[in-house]
Design an enzyme around this catalytic site. Structure first.
Site, PDB file in Angstrom:
ATOM      1  N   ASP A 342       0.834  -1.188   0.000  1.00 21.70           N
ATOM      2  CA  ASP A 342       0.000   0.000   0.000  1.00 21.70           C
ATOM      3  C   ASP A 342       0.880   1.253   0.000  1.00 21.70           C
ATOM      4  OD1 ASP A 342      -2.614   1.451   0.579  1.00 21.70           O
ATOM      5  OD2 ASP A 342      -1.465   1.985   2.370  1.00 21.70           O
ATOM      6  N   GLU A 378       1.692  -0.532  -5.014  1.00 21.67           N
ATOM      7  CA  GLU A 378       0.750   0.528  -5.346  1.00 21.67           C
ATOM      8  C   GLU A 378       1.634   1.762  -5.545  1.00 21.67           C
ATOM      9  OE1 GLU A 378      -3.404   2.453  -3.701  1.00 21.67           O
ATOM     10  OE2 GLU A 378      -1.785   2.127  -2.251  1.00 21.67           O
TER      11      GLU A 378
END
Length: 733
Positions: A342, A378
């Site tokens: 993330d 990401e």
């Protein structure tokens, strides 16, 4: 209590069969107390008097699995200098392998008195804090084998433990929403039917429900609020939270592996649940605030590249060790197969800018364990210059946000998207080839947890996030969606038909694209969130998959597309297209790829920006894959032609003719209008419905010489020069 000196390694609580070793890093501490909690809640404290290289440690005989514990760390409380030690606050071990309970929000868990940010509050937080749990590390992994699916053969399914399983009728009520439910035969059967090779679980590291959400009657459903990087989230365990969640998680992994499905974890190493300077003191803030967190020049405050209040200090070797130890633990002890990071750009900010040569990437590159599993970034954060799609190191794959945006734009009829659409369909060489990566560096997706579901993407023009209680301030405003004239639910058959077709178009495009496809859980079933594009706080029917309302025809279509991809290496090549002729077994050489206009002739440079903006065809040479299989044999496949029409009108496409041409059969028609099985001959015209896609496959049995008098002959495909790239350097033709 009798104790031994113990060892500074490994960090955390380590049970050896006779007792437990406890080790905690803190460079700024003056004294550390281990707090042991009895079954009835009594607290015993043990001073850690042994310190090696800032690691405080002790061995306590007879401490068994299930023992609850925490720490109290003494030192200066001086927020202005970045120090926030306070022994009144019970602290969770950053290396705890299991966690019991949850935070009870109130004054005791905050290091300052409400309304006075620079003050010190000495209310004891033990009764309001979650506790670490000593675990039994032993588990019978006999027979477990990692699938080790090559990237080119991977199909990822992004899923939430609760969202996927809470409403499945075949799963017992007491099991729903747990790791055991994910391992249930009904879920595994569904994943296998879809051709899924890897399930990517949204955060399962122990996380915290935000106080403000609890006050609204909501919860942190997504889980991007980690407090422990080693412990599986206790709420997802059907077996309890006194360490049993570890065994249950391992059982889930073993069951998925047995079905040939890898387990990828969505991990949040960029920040923790302790938030900004007004956040609670739960763990690292009270253990060594300045070491674990990136602080501003005014050290009372935190540098925030994540939008959550803090960022982990990846310049500190002990913070980096925490991340790397966690990654190795999940691979070695928990047998997971990869990670999706993330806001990964935040991990590359050693100073200010994103640095692809940062220490974190160097550590991953040389690590003999972590470097061998799937690593997915990401590739953005919320800081300046944080959008880094295409810029991660060669070992990494990336969520390709440009793929998502371009494919959405194309199918909603944006003409300027055509050139970039062609690039995204063929693996995004403009993003990844320069760094030596291959098409599989691109994890392609149209929808993910953050944003509209697929059904909502074709049903809403605006977000409808009223249930989140933020007056519409949350969630993206630029959704690149199209409701086709009606916002939300409708009984209009024409609108419903078009929406269903668009869902098929998106799924077909995704599974025909070079790279690694990622499906969002429930998209294959027509899942809706009623227009909520930010379901982070909705742990309820808004976000859970409604299996009873499943769109079964869409499920069958998705499974068929996945089988087509699995059966034909043409759609999952390991190398980028080159656009040059390849000699086939018979006849003239053909290029490995060629882009076609509706009249059956080659796309020219000006066509990418002209009126052909909503329709294009692509010829894929199955004999031009230029790869070998695992036995060293050349890979051969059929030829395919894929025809796209994102416009509002029917288009007649001419089947191209080459010196040696096959007949063609329609294998996919997203409009569902071709029920006949008649073959198409070179030079024929095929009608392509508005907003639809056709896949034509070379017929495996009927091949013949072509009459060269056919006016639409494309013998030029064999050797005519073509531009190296489409406009903006996107696509080789």
């Amino acid at each position: 209590m009798h104790t031994w000196p113990g060892s500074a390694y490994p960090l955390g609580a380590t049970f050896d069969g006779s007792g437990t070793n406890f080790a905690l890093f803190s460079e700024g501490a003056e004294r550390v107390e281990l707090c042991l909690f009895g079954a009835r809640g009594g607290e015993s404290r043990v001073d850690l008097v042994e310190v090696d290289a800032f690691v405080w440690h002790v061995y306590v005989p007879n401490i068994q699995p299930g023992q609850r514990y925490g720490y109290r760390v003494h030192g200066p409380y001086d927020p202005a200098s970045g120090q926030r030690f306070n022994p009144a606050k019970l602290l969770l071990d950053p290396y705890a392998k299991a966690v019991e309970g949850a935070v009870r929000w109130g004054q005791p868990v905050y290091g300052y008195t409400f309304g006075e940010p620079d003050s010190r509050n000495d209310d004891d937080s033990a009764d309001d804090m979650m506790k670490g749990v000593v675990i039994n590390p032993f588990f019978d992994w006999a027979g477990d084998r990692r699938p080790e699916t090559p990237y080119a053969e991977t199909v990822i399914y992004e899923a939430h433990v609760r969202g996927l399983t809470m409403r499945h009728p075949a799963i017992p009520d007491e099991m729903r929403g747990t790791y055991s439910a994910v391992a249930h035969p009904a879920i595994i059967e569904h994943l296998s039917k879809l051709g899924v090779t890897a399930i990517e679980l949204m955060p399962v590291h122990q996380f915290v429900d935000d106080a403000i959400l609890q006050q609204k009657g909501l919860s942190n459903y997504w889980g991007y609020n980690s407090i422990s990087y080693f412990a599986p989230h206790n709420r997802y365990a059907a077996t309890g939270d006194r360490g049993q969640q570890v065994q249950e998680f391992k059982g889930m992994v073993r069951a998925l592996h047995a079905a040939g499905i890898e387990v990828i974890l969505d991990v949040v190493y960029n920040h923790t649940a302790e938030g900004n300077h007004l956040g609670p003191t739960l763990s690292m803030r009270g253990i060594d605030n300045a070491a674990y967190y990136k602080l501003d020049d005014d050290r009372r405050y935190y540098t925030d590249y994540t939008g959550t209040g803090n960022s982990l200090n990846v310049r500190n070797p002990h913070s980096l060790q925490l991340i790397m130890d966690s990654l190795r633990y999940w691979v070695i002890d928990m047998h997971v197969d990869g990670f999706r990071f993330d806001l990964a750009s935040a991990l590359a900010r050693e100073f200010y800018d994103v640095d692809r040569l940062s220490t974190f990437f160097e550590l991953v590159q040389q690590d003999p364990v972590v470097s061998q599993v799937k690593l997915i970034a990401e590739p953005w954060d919320v800081g300046p210059g944080g959008y880094q799609v295409g810029n991660f190191p060669p070992q990494w794959t990336e969520w390709n946000g440009k793929y998502r945006d371009t494919v959405r734009d194309f199918w909603r009829g944006e003409p300027q998207a055509l050139g970039e659409f062609a690039s995204r369909l063929t693996g995004s060489s403009d993003l990844y080839e320069h760094s030596g990566r291959r098409p599989v560096a691109s994890v392609n997706f149209v929808t993910a947890h953050d944003g509209f579901t697929l059904r909502d993407l074709v049903s809403y023009n605006e977000k409808h996030n009223e249930a989140n209680g933020e007056d519409g301030r949350d969630g993206a405003d630029d959704n690149r969606s199209d409701n086709f004239g009606v916002e939300g639910p409708t009984d209009d058959p024409a609108v419903l038909t078009l929406r269903a077709r668009q869902q098929r178009n998106f799924l077909a495009t995704l599974l025909l694209s070079q790279g690694v496809p990622m499906l969002l859980h429930g998209d294959e079933l027509g899942r809706t969130q009623q227009g909520n594009n930010n379901g982070y706080a909705q742990d309820n029917e808004v976000t859970w998959v409604d299996w009873d309302a499943a769109d079964l025809p869409l499920l069958e279509f998705t499974a068929a597309m996945s089988r087509l991809r699995r059966d034909h290496p043409t759609f999952r090549r390991r190398r980028f297209f080159e656009g040059r002729p390849v000699q086939r077994d018979v006849g003239a050489p053909l290029p490995d790829i060629a882009w076609l206009r509706p009249d059956g002739t080659l796309m020219q440079p000006d066509d990418w920006e002209s009126g052909f903006g909503r329709a294009v065809g692509v010829f894929l040479n199955g004999q031009g894959i230029r790869e070998e299989d695992r036995r060293g044999e050349p890979i051969r496949d059929r030829h395919f032609i894929v025809l796209f029409n994102a416009g509002d009108d029917i288009i007649d496409f001419h089947i191209p003719v080459v010196e040696y041409s096959p007949d063609w059969e329609v294998v996919i028609d997203t409009a569902g209008e071709r029920a006949d099985s008649a073959l198409l001959r070179p030079g024929d015209t095929v009608r392509l419905a508005a907003k639809s896609l056709l896949v034509l496959s070379e017929h495996p049995r009927v091949e013949r010489e072509v009459d060269h008098s056919v006016a639409a002959s494309l013998a030029a495909l064999a050797g005519a020069p073509a531009p190296a790239h489409a406009p903006r350097g996107q696509v080789r033709t």
